[in-house]
Design a protein around this motif. Structure first.
Motif, mmCIF file in Angstrom:
data_model
loop_
_atom_site.group_PDB
_atom_site.id
_atom_site.type_symbol
_atom_site.label_atom_id
_atom_site.label_comp_id
_atom_site.label_asym_id
_atom_site.label_seq_id
_atom_site.Cartn_x
_atom_site.Cartn_y
_atom_site.Cartn_z
ATOM 1 N N ALA A 48 10.661 -0.134 -7.373
ATOM 2 C CA ALA A 48 12.050 -0.203 -6.529
ATOM 3 C C ALA A 48 12.638 0.719 -7.233
ATOM 4 C CB ALA A 48 11.980 -1.111 -5.428
ATOM 5 N N TYR A 49 12.626 -0.075 -8.662
ATOM 6 C CA TYR A 49 14.164 0.345 -10.006
ATOM 7 C C TYR A 49 13.755 2.080 -10.100
ATOM 8 C CZ TYR A 49 12.053 0.559 -14.391
ATOM 9 O OH TYR A 49 11.032 1.020 -15.240
ATOM 10 N N TRP B 94 16.233 -4.169 2.935
ATOM 11 C CA TRP B 94 15.279 -4.852 2.103
ATOM 12 C C TRP B 94 14.073 -5.070 1.990
ATOM 13 C CZ3 TRP B 94 18.408 -8.520 3.224
ATOM 14 C CH2 TRP B 94 18.997 -8.495 4.851
ATOM 15 N N TYR B 95 13.254 -5.429 0.523
ATOM 16 C CA TYR B 95 11.955 -4.560 -0.561
ATOM 17 C C TYR B 95 12.002 -6.263 -1.605
ATOM 18 C CZ TYR B 95 8.944 -2.021 -2.564
ATOM 19 O OH TYR B 95 7.932 -1.398 -3.119
ATOM 20 N N PRO B 96 10.808 -6.275 -2.210
ATOM 21 C CA PRO B 96 10.627 -7.271 -3.407
ATOM 22 C C PRO B 96 11.102 -6.198 -4.002
ATOM 23 C CG PRO B 96 8.473 -6.248 -1.877
ATOM 24 C CD PRO B 96 9.463 -6.060 -1.364
ATOM 25 N N ASP B 97 12.375 -5.586 -4.876
ATOM 26 C CA ASP B 97 13.338 -5.700 -5.623
ATOM 27 C C ASP B 97 12.740 -5.799 -6.987
ATOM 28 O OD1 ASP B 97 14.771 -3.685 -7.213
ATOM 29 O OD2 ASP B 97 16.343 -4.452 -6.057
ATOM 30 N N ARG B 98 11.697 -5.628 -7.725
ATOM 31 C CA ARG B 98 10.653 -6.864 -8.829
ATOM 32 C C ARG B 98 10.156 -5.123 -9.644
ATOM 33 N NH1 ARG B 98 8.119 -11.848 -7.622
ATOM 34 N NH2 ARG B 98 7.050 -10.861 -9.307
ATOM 35 N N ASP C 113 1.139 -0.573 -0.267
ATOM 36 C CA ASP C 113 0.007 -0.500 -0.635
ATOM 37 C C ASP C 113 0.688 0.949 0.174
ATOM 38 O OD1 ASP C 113 -2.357 -1.132 -0.409
ATOM 39 O OD2 ASP C 113 -2.531 -1.904 2.019
ATOM 40 N N ASP C 114 2.030 0.951 0.633
ATOM 41 C CA ASP C 114 2.763 2.148 1.063
ATOM 42 C C ASP C 114 3.678 2.457 1.632
ATOM 43 O OD1 ASP C 114 2.475 2.380 3.147
ATOM 44 O OD2 ASP C 114 1.166 5.021 3.003
ATOM 45 N N VAL C 115 5.315 2.975 0.852
ATOM 46 C CA VAL C 115 5.775 2.719 1.782
ATOM 47 C C VAL C 115 6.606 3.957 2.473
ATOM 48 C CG1 VAL C 115 8.953 1.780 1.285
ATOM 49 C CG2 VAL C 115 7.117 1.097 0.002
ATOM 50 N N HIS C 116 7.719 3.683 3.417
ATOM 51 C CA HIS C 116 8.017 5.376 3.646
ATOM 52 C C HIS C 116 9.376 5.066 4.384
ATOM 53 C CE1 HIS C 116 4.282 8.349 4.748
ATOM 54 N NE2 HIS C 116 3.967 6.448 4.939
ATOM 55 N N ALA D 162 19.087 -2.241 -12.648
ATOM 56 C CA ALA D 162 17.762 -2.584 -12.535
ATOM 57 C C ALA D 162 17.557 -3.398 -11.009
ATOM 58 C CB ALA D 162 18.592 -3.943 -13.004
ATOM 59 N N GLU D 163 18.690 -4.325 -10.540
ATOM 60 C CA GLU D 163 18.430 -4.552 -8.796
ATOM 61 C C GLU D 163 19.028 -3.535 -7.829
ATOM 62 O OE1 GLU D 163 16.503 -8.597 -10.782
ATOM 63 O OE2 GLU D 163 18.712 -8.340 -10.538
ATOM 64 N N GLY D 164 19.531 -2.747 -8.109
ATOM 65 C CA GLY D 164 20.618 -2.102 -7.319
ATOM 66 C C GLY D 164 19.329 -1.258 -5.591
ATOM 67 N N PHE D 165 18.443 -1.199 -5.790
ATOM 68 C CA PHE D 165 17.140 -1.174 -4.766
ATOM 69 C C PHE D 165 17.859 -2.213 -3.390
ATOM 70 C CE2 PHE D 165 13.562 0.060 -1.938
ATOM 71 C CZ PHE D 165 13.387 1.229 -1.755
#
Ligand code: TRP
Ligand code: ZN
Length: 861
Positions: free
Chosen positions: A188-189, A131-135, A22-25, A123-126
């Protein structure tokens, strides 16, 4: 987890994440060696797919804490991240990690460049940040709070709109704080953060619905005077996207930041584009016309991503061409509109042949949409970008301009806010045109450059073109099905009048014939006009016919191509049979050069000839072993022949194309400079450098200075200029990159390795800076005769440096391995030398996944 066998990821294995955000802080407490990142994220199950473990990516993070709904949880470490037990209901995730931006030399994630914090997440630096679903298929709204000390980072930026900005006075011990909110859900990218001592070049833009957007280009103090051109390019891009695609900007501010240490050209982070400083900073004294044009195109490219990439993004990285091919296509349309359409088309085809054809015809060949990879960073390629753009161009040609515009409207309407696939893209065209595009889709899955042949027949009053298509085997693809190839054809009569205006023949089978009735005299075809498909064309025609097309073709691309073909065959004749340069080519070209009705930029392109590397590729395809020394000699012979044949003309062309008055980077004066500089380069072969010397001394801009510098170096008379140039520009990093490059570019083939080695010992050879590394190593690899010198010395120099760079910056190392992709073109001796270097790189302990994948692919095929 070190030394785990590289894992291959497959398109066919795609599975959704299983949760919705829903959201990211995010809160960043910036510190050069110990930055704290605190994340608060609301997750809820995606009830359509909630059958898998909750997995978050993470790499190199120092873990501080993780809580689910306020309770500390244990992390199960798995390959590439963590798995956590979570409720099958909405929950709050809170985590804190520590990262070290100062130690990050890979330039991926959060890193420091000259004391400034910046990020690169595609592409996958986040996953190197938290920790995050980096996709890319996980899209969310981000709020970002940045805390730092006001002294070192007076400017702190992230995506979206700045909420407020407090700057404490210098005495205050309190941190300064900046908060950014991005209302648009994004993967996230596209996240970005910048903090540092920066100054802004500001402007505003009023969008088509009347909203004011604050525009800023942030640079390090001292670079302020290099922003004006980029700002104009940005405003032109914003206007163009409104007018041509109906796309309006969607935030209150748009920021660009120039960074000195950057792996690629630029990055389209939402509302906060980050640029390699070489791709945004320009002033007449320090940047060439080529730099200006490139900057305009890259600013447009990143801006256009706001709709093609950001608002509509990719479901997974296999779909990269969905955003890159389309955005390259859009930026090419923009440049064609801002400048000259034929010149842009020729430039793009030159680039395609120089970079994409060797890739597609060698061991690294892959489809526009690859089906597997080990390291996605290795697939930001000429095939995905440039061939991807060609595929869109063909689609537009096939459906027509109006249908293309309608399809794009539907694409934006249907998919705004989504993460999409090539199937979605194709479906939009099928639905809006009613056309079945099943066969067309093969352009996305079949690799290799199709070869088209054309044979003519004339009987009665019917003229027939017999076309064939075929495609050589490529890695993993032995047999291929015929593709849909739009072949643009026009017919001319003996006077050069068009008797049939350009028509698109749709070649869909292996062999197909197209007849044109009612031609009382035999027409002359002009085939593959405008380079209507990314193929190689073989036509059974003689030099007289080519000379006719060079003089008369009404299609500017094909007219240029006729000259190019003449030059190519002349060169191949010299290399293979020792024949002299073709006099008909020289006289045809001379007539054209004299023709003042032709755009100077176009005439400058006409003066060009196939590069040594391109010739090596052609010879290899024809079954010859490419001999770099013979190729080099032949190109020199042809250039000498041009200088002699045009001797009476060159001083006039040179004089007639001098530009008076203050410098303007516009297409018209730039075209004149490109022609006068092309003339200078040939003149130098006659006057021993006299004119070049004069131009070097009087040059008031970098375009003239650098061309004169090059001419002097080429004539072996560059010694004084090398010293003077350095002295003049030692404080400007971007110009010093040119200083390094020029000396490498104009080195004698025999001396290249020693020249380069000497340059690497220079105090300014800052090898960890990708621009500087490429200025020397990239240019060395492009020096065909020198890099492929029979001693193998340059192969070894490159391998030594790649081995040294790999642990520091795998991305840039891996990209540069493509210098070795053409190794099979050469003789057994060179092949053995090349193979030995590739194997030496492959054998390094702890070699990065990036470089391992590249050298393995190059060695395997
Ligand atoms: N998406 C960027 C573009 O095409 C390029 C890009 C991809 C990039 N990966 C990168 C830039 C890594 C810098 C570093 O505009
Ligand atoms: Zn792009």
């Amino acid at each position: 987890m070190k030394d785990a066998a590289p894992q291959t990821i497959y398109l066919k294995d795609y599975k959704p994440f299983g949760w919705i955000i829903d959201d990211v802080h995010l809160t960043f407490r910036l510190h050069p060696t110990a930055t704290r990142v605190i994340s608060r994220i609301r997750f809820r199950p995606d009830y359509e797919v909630h059958d898998r473990p909750f997995m978050l990516h993470g790499e190199g993070l120092k873990h501080i804490s993780a809580k689910v709904d306020g309770h500390e949880v244990t992390l199960n470490h798995v390959e590439g991240g963590i798995e956590v037990e979570v409720p099958h209901a909405p929950f709050n995730w809170e985590a804190e990690v520590e990262i070290n931006p100062q130690a990050n030399t890979a330039l991926e994630g959060l890193y420091m460049s000259n004391g400034m914090y910046c990020t690169q997440c595609e592409a996958e630096g986040f996953r190197k940040i938290t920790w995050y679903p980096d996709r890319p298929d996980v899209m969310a709204q981000f709020t970002v709070r940045i805390e730092s000390d006001a002294e070192h980072t007076p400017v702190m930026l992230s995506n979206g709109n700045g909420l407020y900005y407090e700057q404490d006075n210098a005495q205050s011990p309190a941190p300064n704080i900046s908060i950014y909110q991005d209302p648009w859900p994004k993967p996230a990218y596209l996240f970005a953060l910048v903090a540092g001592d920066l100054v802004a070049h500001e402007d505003t833009f009023k969008t088509m619905s009347g909203k004011d957007v604050r525009l800023s280009i942030y640079v390090r103090p001292g670079d302020e005077h290099k922003c004006a051109f980029g700002m104009e390019a940005l405003k032109k891009s914003m206007k163009w996207d409104e007018e041509v695609y109906g796309r309006e900007y969607d935030l209150d501010e748009f920021n660009i930041v120039a960074v000195d240490d950057f792996n690629m050209g630029a990055m389209e982070n939402k509302g906060l584009n980050i640029f390699n400083s070489s791709c945004v900073l320009a002033s007449p004294e320090t940047a060439t016309d080529g730099n200006f044009e490139r900057i305009e195109a890259i600013i447009a490219h990143e801006y256009f991503h706001n709709w093609t990439g950001n608002r509509i993004t990719c479901r997974d990285w296999f779909q990269l061409c969905l955003k890159e091919g389309l955005t390259v296509f859009r930026d090419a349309q923009f440049t064609a509109d801002m400048r000259s359409e034929p010149v842009k088309r020729i430039d793009d085809v030159l680039a395609l042949r120089a970079r994409q054809f060797p890739e597609d015809q060698g061991p690294l060949s892959h489809p526009v949409r690859p089906e597997s990879f080990q390291e996605i960073n290795n697939f930001y390629t000429a095939t995905v970008y440039e061939k991807g753009a060609e595929v869109i161009g063909m689609l537009k040609t096939l459906v027509g301009d109006d249908a293309y515009a309608k399809a794009l409207d539907l694409y934006f309407e249907r998919h705004d806010g989504q993460a999409c696939t090539i199937e979605d893209w194709i479906k939009v065209f099928e639905d809006s045109t009613g056309r079945d595009l099943t066969q067309f889709k093969l352009w996305y899955s079949q690799s290799g450059t199709p070869e088209v042949t054309v044979r003519e027949e004339y009987e009665g009053d019917t003229f027939t073109l017999h076309l064939t298509q075929s495609s050589a085997p490529t890695p993993g693809q032995d047999v291929k099905a015929p593709q849909v190839i739009p072949v643009a054809v026009g017919l001319l009569n003996d006077n050069g009048d068009e008797v049939l205006p350009t028509k698109i023949l749709e070649l869909t089978e292996a062999e197909q014939s197209f007849s044109f009735k009612g031609h009382a005299t035999r027409p002359i075809p002009s085939a593959l006009r405008g380079f209507s498909a990314p193929v190689t064309l073989t036509q059974d025609i003689d030099n007289a016919r080519r000379a006719f097309l060079l003089a008369h073709d009404t299609d500017p691309f094909n007219r240029w191509e006729a000259g190019r073909d003449l030059a190519r065959d002349s060169l191949i004749g010299t290399i293979v049979k020792g024949t002299a340069p073709n006099p008909d080519y020289l006289s045809g070209l001379k007539t054209l050069l004299r023709d003042d009705r032709l755009d100077p930029a176009y005439r400058a392109l006409m003066l060009g000839q196939p590069s040594q590397s391109e010739l090596a590729g052609i010879l290899h395809k024809q079954g010859h072993t490419a001999d770099p020394a013979a190729i080099h000699a032949a190109t020199e012979t042809l250039r000498d022949a041009k200088a002699k044949a045009f001797a009476d003309l060159l001083p006039d062309i040179y004089a007639a194309n001098q530009v008076a008055g203050p410098f303007s980077p516009d297409a018209e004066p730039a075209g004149k400079r490109s022609l006068s500089n092309a003339a200078l380069s040939l003149l130098t072969r006659l006057d021993g450098g006299e004119a070049a010397e004069k131009q070097y001394k009087s040059a008031g801009n970098m375009t003239l200075q650098l061309a004169a510098f090059g001419a002097l170096l080429d004539a072996g008379k560059g010694e004084n200029a090398v010293a003077a140039f350095y002295d003049q520009w030692k404080d400007d990093r971007l110009v010093i990159d040119k200083w390094f490059s020029m000396q490498v570019m104009f080195a004698n083939p025999e001396d290249l390795a020693t020249t380069v080695t000497t340059l690497t010992q220079h105090a300014d050879f800052d090898w960890k800076n990708p621009n500087r590394f490429r200025a020397v190593m990239g240019v060395m690899a492009a020096h065909h005769a020198g890099f492929n010198h029979e001693s193998g010395a340059a192969y070894k120099v490159l391998a030594d440096w790649l081995i040294k760079l790999d642990p520091v910056n795998p991305q840039t190392t891996a990209r540069m391995c493509s210098a070795f992709q053409t190794w099979k073109r050469y003789d057994a001796n060179r092949q053995a030398l090349l193979k030995a270097q590739l194997e030496r790189i492959a054998g390094q302990d702890g070699l990065s996944r990036d470089t391992t994948e590249m050298v393995t692919r190059i060695l395997e095929a």
